[in-house]
Structures are given as structure tokens and as C-alpha cells.
Scaffold this motif. Structure first.
Motif, PDB file in Angstrom:
ATOM      1  N   ASN A   1       0.846  -1.194   0.000  1.00  0.00           N
ATOM      2  CA  ASN A   1       0.000   0.000   0.000  1.00  0.00           C
ATOM      3  C   ASN A   1       0.879   1.240   0.000  1.00  0.00           C
ATOM      4  O   ASN A   1       2.063   1.195   0.336  1.00  0.00           O
ATOM      5  CB  ASN A   1      -0.997   0.002   1.154  1.00  0.00           C
ATOM      6  CG  ASN A   1      -0.350   0.100   2.519  1.00  0.00           C
ATOM      7  OD1 ASN A   1       0.482   0.975   2.766  1.00  0.00           O
ATOM      8  ND2 ASN A   1      -0.724  -0.786   3.439  1.00  0.00           N
ATOM      9  N   SER A   2       0.285   2.372  -0.376  1.00  0.00           N
ATOM     10  CA  SER A   2       1.062   3.608  -0.549  1.00  0.00           C
ATOM     11  C   SER A   2       1.037   4.503   0.667  1.00  0.00           C
ATOM     12  O   SER A   2       1.718   5.533   0.687  1.00  0.00           O
ATOM     13  CB  SER A   2       0.529   4.389  -1.749  1.00  0.00           C
ATOM     14  OG  SER A   2      -0.707   5.013  -1.437  1.00  0.00           O
TER      15      SER A   2
ATOM     16  N   GLN B   1      -5.156   0.144   4.878  1.00  0.00           N
ATOM     17  CA  GLN B   1      -6.308  -0.742   5.012  1.00  0.00           C
ATOM     18  C   GLN B   1      -7.495  -0.006   5.638  1.00  0.00           C
ATOM     19  O   GLN B   1      -8.657  -0.351   5.380  1.00  0.00           O
ATOM     20  CB  GLN B   1      -5.950  -1.968   5.827  1.00  0.00           C
ATOM     21  CG  GLN B   1      -5.503  -1.693   7.246  1.00  0.00           C
ATOM     22  CD  GLN B   1      -5.041  -2.970   7.945  1.00  0.00           C
ATOM     23  OE1 GLN B   1      -4.823  -3.983   7.307  1.00  0.00           O
ATOM     24  NE2 GLN B   1      -4.905  -2.908   9.248  1.00  0.00           N
ATOM     25  N   GLU B   2      -7.214   1.034   6.418  1.00  0.00           N
ATOM     26  CA  GLU B   2      -8.305   1.810   7.015  1.00  0.00           C
ATOM     27  C   GLU B   2      -9.011   2.656   5.952  1.00  0.00           C
ATOM     28  O   GLU B   2     -10.251   2.716   5.921  1.00  0.00           O
ATOM     29  CB  GLU B   2      -7.773   2.713   8.133  1.00  0.00           C
ATOM     30  CG  GLU B   2      -7.338   1.973   9.395  1.00  0.00           C
ATOM     31  CD  GLU B   2      -5.976   1.296   9.252  1.00  0.00           C
ATOM     32  OE1 GLU B   2      -5.707   0.358  10.015  1.00  0.00           O
ATOM     33  OE2 GLU B   2      -5.211   1.725   8.367  1.00  0.00           O
ATOM     34  N   THR B   3      -8.255   3.325   5.084  1.00  0.00           N
ATOM     35  CA  THR B   3      -8.888   4.138   4.042  1.00  0.00           C
ATOM     36  C   THR B   3      -9.534   3.268   2.978  1.00  0.00           C
ATOM     37  O   THR B   3     -10.571   3.630   2.413  1.00  0.00           O
ATOM     38  CB  THR B   3      -7.865   5.078   3.385  1.00  0.00           C
ATOM     39  OG1 THR B   3      -6.825   4.300   2.749  1.00  0.00           O
ATOM     40  CG2 THR B   3      -7.229   5.997   4.413  1.00  0.00           C
TER      41      THR B   3
ATOM     42  N   SER C   1       3.588  -1.828   8.210  1.00  0.00           N
ATOM     43  CA  SER C   1       2.706  -2.906   7.736  1.00  0.00           C
ATOM     44  C   SER C   1       2.301  -2.680   6.292  1.00  0.00           C
ATOM     45  O   SER C   1       1.150  -2.414   5.970  1.00  0.00           O
ATOM     46  CB  SER C   1       1.463  -2.996   8.623  1.00  0.00           C
ATOM     47  OG  SER C   1       0.813  -1.742   8.669  1.00  0.00           O
ATOM     48  N   CYS C   2       3.270  -2.779   5.399  1.00  0.00           N
ATOM     49  CA  CYS C   2       3.040  -2.534   3.981  1.00  0.00           C
ATOM     50  C   CYS C   2       2.285  -3.711   3.365  1.00  0.00           C
ATOM     51  O   CYS C   2       2.791  -4.816   3.297  1.00  0.00           O
ATOM     52  CB  CYS C   2       4.383  -2.344   3.279  1.00  0.00           C
ATOM     53  SG  CYS C   2       4.237  -2.015   1.536  1.00  0.00           S
ATOM     54  N   GLY C   3       1.054  -3.467   2.910  1.00  0.00           N
ATOM     55  CA  GLY C   3       0.266  -4.526   2.317  1.00  0.00           C
ATOM     56  C   GLY C   3      -0.959  -4.804   3.145  1.00  0.00           C
ATOM     57  O   GLY C   3      -2.067  -4.896   2.631  1.00  0.00           O
TER      58      GLY C   3
END
Length: 474
Positions: A99-100, A159-161, A216-218
Motif C-alpha cells: 500500500n502507498s 487498510q483503514e482508508t 505494515s506494507c500490504g
């Protein structure tokens, strides 16, 4: 014809080559029949596997509505294509999810390229798909250790957005599902060791290393939701295949398994140590290490020392530190107490220790009792003993008083360096740790050595480190 076939079959039961074959007659017992069945199965799955292997139709695989990187305003001048490596699409067996965070596409892309990384597909918050049209035949570095096998997919945000972005979630999910179907990639995160499945970058970091930080990338929560919606199977970390077995850059320990597997062969109460030969180590009147200060350990062979590695115990008390080593099936060569007394833990100093992955076959491992670097720097008697002992060991074994060339395994190094190069620890966060570079600088420079800061370590900027020396990573 059916009667003729039955007749021939009955004849074959009387002899392998028919009833008239006298020298090969054999009555096939149930055991023999089972052996024949097993042999046939073996032949099918070894000699005939080409009939069962599915080969993707690579020419037909594409991502619908993909906007090529080279058509995006703001990144056209970026020299991204030079980072590519050619690959055979047949090698693809995994999808890695990233994720970015808070970064938008152009900024995320630019930072990736500047730090010699790139990804194959990026899905922004509106569900727009950006990517490399040649994602099947080009390998990008984003998760060293699994790049050749992986398609790297980044979703914008966290993951929240993502939870509130239904269009983005739908596009991300459909993209992953379609690629998994077309490329026959297992819809599970169970076995990253095989490099077959759908994984987060976080899971890849734990197995293969090659990361800048452990954010926590991903996102496992995102992957859990995706796999559930596409008919896959999500596994929590403790259930990943062989998660507690050696081979992971970030180790995870199971106390029960460690207890069951620890069967010490040497050390306190088991074997008799040889006399201590070093002046700066504590010894009894007869010249031996005091028995209660020794460690129980598994004998792992001998070494020819060419380096020294310094650690802190992360515990402020000697005997608790000793018991912790034993509980984790680890061994150091020497432990130096906070009062400045140093003890040889193993029977002979050349017994191989188990304390720092990548260095154990060559290095004397010294544990220094303290909970952290701050405490180490407040223990002057201990500091002096570390200096004296390092000088004595390096003189005897002709070890350079330098921390520059870790990969040559020649010098005096921190456990920090070993972790950053090879991993193999339960604690990795890319920040300063164990025993602290301030402490290493103090020790080396005060005994006539040469301390090299991290940017000057030999080959520090190459990609073959567990923790990479970069400012950013997808």
C-alpha cells in the motif's frame, strides 16, 4: 472381442508374458498387485506430468483499463525503465500486495524509482489502474527474494482508508482474482517459502528480508478480506507453513517447541571445560571457568575465529541472561557482567556459538549484560573489560580492529551489523540497536581501532542485505 480380452487377461494373470511364458510365470499376490499400482502412479506423476501441468495463455493475459506508466503526466521524464530486468513469465507464481500510505501515485512512483524500486500495478483511490503493460515479462525490485516470481500490486492509502473506498476495493479485488485465475496462482498466503500464493509485502519481509522498514506494507486485514471474497484461504502468521522453522529473516519462536528441541550436549554440569587461557576472563584457582557461570549448549562444531561480534543481553542480570540463552537454544562464547567480570560460557573458546546469524561460523560472540545501550554506557568497569578483552582476542587471532568489512567476516562488529546483513533475529526494525553504534564507536576508537559509520560499511548500499540502506520502499 470382449470375451477375447477376458481370455488374454486371465492368461496374463498366469504369467507376466502370458500363460505360455514359462520362465516369467508369476502369481500376482495382493502385495505384488499393490506394488504394481504404486509403480503405475509413480510413472504417471514423474514421467507424465506434462499432461497434468496447466500452462497459462500469457498472450491473452492483460489488465483491463490499465493506464501505462509512460502516459502519466508528471512521471514521463522519470528514468524508470532502466530498472527493469527481463523475466520468463513462466516464473510468475505469486502476487505481493503493497500500500502507498498517505502518498499519491506520482509521488509514490517517483520515490520508488529514486530508491531503485518499482512495482507492476498501482490502483488509486478512485479505482484507476496504472501499470507497466509488460508486467509479465519484466521483473521489478520491490521485495528482494521473491521479485522474479512476483507481480507487485500497490493500492493507494491504507487498510483503514480502503475500507471506505468501495470502487477501489472492487477494482483491487477483481484485478487480483483475475491474475490469480489466469496465472494459476494459489489463492492463499499459506506457503511463501514455495513463492506460490498471494502475500503481503510484510510476509515477504519476514521470510526474505530486503526491506527498509517494518511498517505494515500490504496489510494482513486487507488480504484477509480479499482472499475471503475471491474464494481463497487466509492464514494467520502462526499458521504459515514452517513459521517457527529456521530460514526466516525475521525469526518467530515458539517456547514449547524450543523446550522440546533443546537437548544440550555440552556446558554446565554436562562436560568439563578446558582451562581458561585468556587473562581477562574469570577463572577458579585451578584455572577453570566457575561452573555456575557456564552455559548449557548444543555442540555445533569448531571455528577458526576471524571476527568478534558484540551484543547486549537486553536483560540487566547475569544469571537471567544465561537462562534466557538456554531457553532459546542459543549460545554465546563469553558474557561480561555489569560489574566488569567476564566469563567464558563454552568449554573452549573455539566452540561454535549460536548468537548472530551469518557470523557464527567465524566469530567469537560476546554478550554484554545490560537492558539497552543507555545502560551499557553507564557501566565503566564493564566498558573497560570489553576493551581489554577485545584487544586480547584480536591480538591472539590477528583480527583487524575495524568494523568496515562485515561480509569478509574480518573485524569487530555489532550484532546490529549482522542483523542488517543477514537477519535471523526475532527483533528487526531498521533502527539502531544491539549494542548501539555509539557504543561500538566508543570501544573501537578507544583501543586504537577504526570505527566506520553505517554509510561507509563495505557494500552497504547493495541489495543483498536483510535491511536495505534506502530512504523509501514501496
Amino acid at each position: 472381442m470382449r470375451e477375447n480380452f477376458k481370455k488374454r487377461f486371465r492368461e496374463s494373470r498366469n504369467g507376466v508374458c502370458g500363460s505360455k511364458s514359462h520362465f516369467l510365470q508369476l502369481d500376482l499376490s495382493p502385495l505384488c498387485q499393490n506394488l504394481v499400482k504404486i509403480s503405475l502412479i509413480f510413472l504417471i506423476f514423474t514421467g507424465c506430468t506434462r499432461f497434468f501441468v496447466r500452462t497459462p495463455n500469457f498472450e491473452s493475459i492483460q489488465v483491463p483499463n490499465l493506464v501505462p506508466f509512460h502516459e502519466v503526466e508528471g512521471i514521463r521524464q522519470t528514468q524508470w525503465q532502466k530498472l527493469a530486468k527481463p523475466r520468463d513469465p513462466k516464473s510468475i507464481s505469486a502476487i505481493i500486495l503493497h500500500n502507498s500510505g498517505k502518498r499519491k501515485f506520482t509521488d509514490f512512483f517517483r520515490l520508488s524509482v529514486e530508491n531503485q524500486f518499482l512495482f507492476h500495478i498501482y490502483i488509486d483511490s478512485n479505482g484507476t489502474i496504472y501499470g507497466d503493460p509488460n508486467f509479465l515479462t519484466r521483473e521489478w525490485t520491490a521485495a528482494p527474494g521473491i521479485d522474479t516470481e512476483a507481480i507487485h500490486i500497490v493500492y493507494e492509502g491504507t487498510q483503514e482508508t480502503l475500507y471506505n473506498q468501495k470502487k477501489q476495493t472492487e477494482v483491487l479485488q477483481k484485478t487480483i482474482d483475475a491474475l490469480a485465475e489466469d496465472l494459476y496462482i494459489p489463492k492463499t498466503n499459506y506457503d511463501i517459502i514455495s513463492k506460490k500464493g498471494i502475500f503481503t509485502h510484510n510476509q515477504a519481509k519476514r521470510r526474505f528480508g530486503g526491506f527498509v522498514d517494518f511498517s505494515s506494507c500490504g496489510s494482513e486485514l486487507t488480504l484477509n478480506q480479499i482472499l475471503s471474497n475471491i474464494g481463497g484461504k487466509f492464514y494467520e502468521e502462526d499458521d504459515w507453513k514452517d513459521r517457527f522453522v529456521t530460514g526466516w529473516v525475521l525469526k518467530k519462536e515458539n517456547k514449547d517447541l524450543l523446550k522440546d528441541s533443546f537437548h544440550p550436549t555440552n556446558g554446565r554440569g554436562i562436560t568439563k571445560a578446558e582451562k581458561v587461557i585468556f587473562n581477562h576472563l574469570e577463572k577458579t584457582e585451578k584455572g577453570f571457568t566457575p561452573e555456575e557461570y557456564r552455559v548449557k549448549y548444543t555442540f555445533r562444531g569448531k571455528i577458526k575465529p576471524s571476527c568478534v561480534v558484540l551484543h547486549y543481553t537486553a536483560i540487566s542480570e547475569y544469571f537471567k541472561s544465561l537462562r534466557t540463552l538456554e531457553a532459546r537454544n542459543l549460545t554465546a562464547s563469553i558474557m561480561i557482567d555489569s560489574n566488569g567480570k567476564a566469563y567464558q560460557l563454552v568449554d573452549v573458546i573455539e566452540d561454535r556459538a549460536a548468537a548472530a546469524t551469518g557470523t557464527n561460523d567465524n566469530c567469537i560472540q560476546i554478550e554484554i549484560v545490560a537492558k539497552d545501550t543507555e545502560e551499557l554506557l553507564k557501566q565503566p568497569e564493564q566498558i573497560q573489560k570489553v576493551k581489554d578483552l577485545v584487544l586480547e582476542l584480536t591480538t591472539k587471532y590477528k583480527i583487524p580492529l575495524s568494523n568496515e568489512k562485515l561480509e569478509d567476516l574480518s573485524g569487530v562488529f555489532s550484532h546490529t551489523q549482522a542483523k542488517k546483513k543477514w537477519g535471523g533475529s526475532i527483533f528487526l526494525n531498521a533502527k539502531d540497536f544491539d549494542p548501539g553504534e555509539d557504543y561500538m564507536e566508543l570501544i573501537l576508537n578507544s583501543i586504537g581501532g577504526k570505527y566506520f559509520p553505517e554509510p561507509e560499511w563495505k557494500n552497504r548500499r547493495t541489495m543483498d542485505w536483510a535491511i536495505l540502506y534506502r530512504n523509501f520502499q514501496p
